[in-house]
Design an enzyme around this catalytic site. Structure first.
Site, PDB file in Angstrom:
ATOM      1  N   LEU A  22       0.821  -1.207   0.000  1.00 53.93           N
ATOM      2  CA  LEU A  22       0.000   0.000   0.000  1.00 53.93           C
ATOM      3  C   LEU A  22       0.858   1.261   0.000  1.00 53.93           C
ATOM      4  CD1 LEU A  22      -2.652  -1.028   2.685  1.00 53.93           C
ATOM      5  CD2 LEU A  22      -3.044  -0.786   0.213  1.00 53.93           C
ATOM      6  N   GLY A  24       2.414   4.338   1.486  1.00 50.55           N
ATOM      7  CA  GLY A  24       2.779   4.590   2.872  1.00 50.55           C
ATOM      8  C   GLY A  24       3.291   3.374   3.623  1.00 50.55           C
ATOM      9  N   SER A  25       3.366   2.224   2.966  1.00 48.98           N
ATOM     10  CA  SER A  25       3.838   1.009   3.643  1.00 48.98           C
ATOM     11  C   SER A  25       5.346   1.012   3.857  1.00 48.98           C
ATOM     12  CB  SER A  25       3.424  -0.242   2.854  1.00 48.98           C
ATOM     13  OG  SER A  25       4.032  -0.241   1.573  1.00 48.98           O
ATOM     14  N   GLY A  26       6.051   1.826   3.092  1.00 50.44           N
ATOM     15  CA  GLY A  26       7.506   1.903   3.239  1.00 50.44           C
ATOM     16  C   GLY A  26       8.276   1.319   2.072  1.00 50.44           C
ATOM     17  N   SER A  95       1.588  -1.703  -7.380  1.00 49.88           N
ATOM     18  CA  SER A  95       1.213  -2.878  -8.174  1.00 49.88           C
ATOM     19  C   SER A  95       0.105  -3.684  -7.474  1.00 49.88           C
ATOM     20  CB  SER A  95       2.418  -3.750  -8.523  1.00 49.88           C
ATOM     21  OG  SER A  95       3.207  -4.087  -7.435  1.00 49.88           O
TER      22      SER A  95
END
Length: 186
Positions: A22, A24-26, A95
Site C-alpha cells: 500500500l 505509505g507502507s515503506g 502494483s
C-alpha cells in the site's frame, strides 16, 4: 556480450526486487535503504519508483485497471532490460493486482523476480500518509485510490513478507540482504 558476461564483470548476479504494498507502507524507503546497503557491497543497482516512472515513461497513464496493468507491464519490461544489463533493479510500486504482478514475474527466468510484500496495515499507512493521499482519498478528492476506493490484492506467495509496522528499517533491509546472500545472488 550477454547477461552472464555482464554478471561476471560485475561479480554479482542480476535480478529484480519487486517491492509491492500500500501507499505509505515503506516500499520506497525500504528500497532506498536496501540500495544503500548493496552499494556498500559494490553491487550495481537502480531503483524504479512508481513516482519517477509516472513522471516520464508512464506520464499519460491514469489509474484505471487497464492503465495500472499497462504501468506494471512497462515497468516489468524496463526491469527486464536492467536485469539483462547485469543490474540488480529495485522496483517500489504499489502494483495492486496479483494478476498484473504475475505478468511481470513471467517476463523473468526462475529466481530472477523476487516479490517483496511490504506488509503494513492500512491503519499504519494512513497514520504515516507521507504525501497526504489518504486524507484526499477519504475526502473524495482522489478516485480509485488503492486501499480505500480501489482494491489491493496482497501477494499469495511472495518470496519475502516484510512487516514494516513491526520491524525497523534496518531490520527490514537486513532480511532482504540475507535473502540475497542465501540465494547466492550477491
Amino acid at each position: 556480450m550477454n547477461r552472464q558476461d555482464r554478471n561476471e564483470l560485475n561479480q554479482h548476479k542480476s535480478c529484480v526486487l519487486w517491492f509491492t504494498g500500500l501507499s505509505g507502507s515503506g516500499k520506497s524507503t525500504l528500497a532506498n535503504e536496501v540500495e544503500k546497503q548493496l552499494y556498500k557491497r559494490g553491487i550495481r543497482t537502480y531503483i524504479l519508483d512508481g513516482d519517477n516512472i509516472r513522471l516520464g515513461l508512464n506520464k499519460y497513464l491514469g489509474f484505471s485497471a487497464e492503465d495500472r496493468k499497462e504501468n506494471i507491464r512497462r515497468i516489468g519490461e524496463v526491469s527486464k532490460l536492467f536485469v539483462d544489463a547485469g543490474v540488480l533493479v529495485l522496483t517500489a510500486i504499489i502494483s495492486p493486482y496479483e494478476a498484473d504482478r504475475a505478468i511481470a514475474r513471467n517476463m523473468f527466468d526462475t529466481g530472477e523476480f523476487i516479490e517483496i510484500y511490504v506488509n503494513c496495515s492500512l491503519e499504519i499507512c494512513e497514520q504515516r500518509d507521507p504525501k497526504g493521499l489518504y486524507k484526499k482519498a477519504r475526502n473524495g478528492e482522489i478516485k480509485e485510490f488503492t486501499g480505500i476506493s480501489a482494491p489491493y490484492e496482497a501477494p499469495s506467495s511472495p518470496e519475502l513478507n516484510i512487516e514494516t509496522g513491526e520491524y525497523s528499517l534496518m531490520e527490514s533491509a537486513e532480511f532482504i540482504i540475507e535473502y540475497l546472500i542465501q540465494r547466492q545472488l550477491l
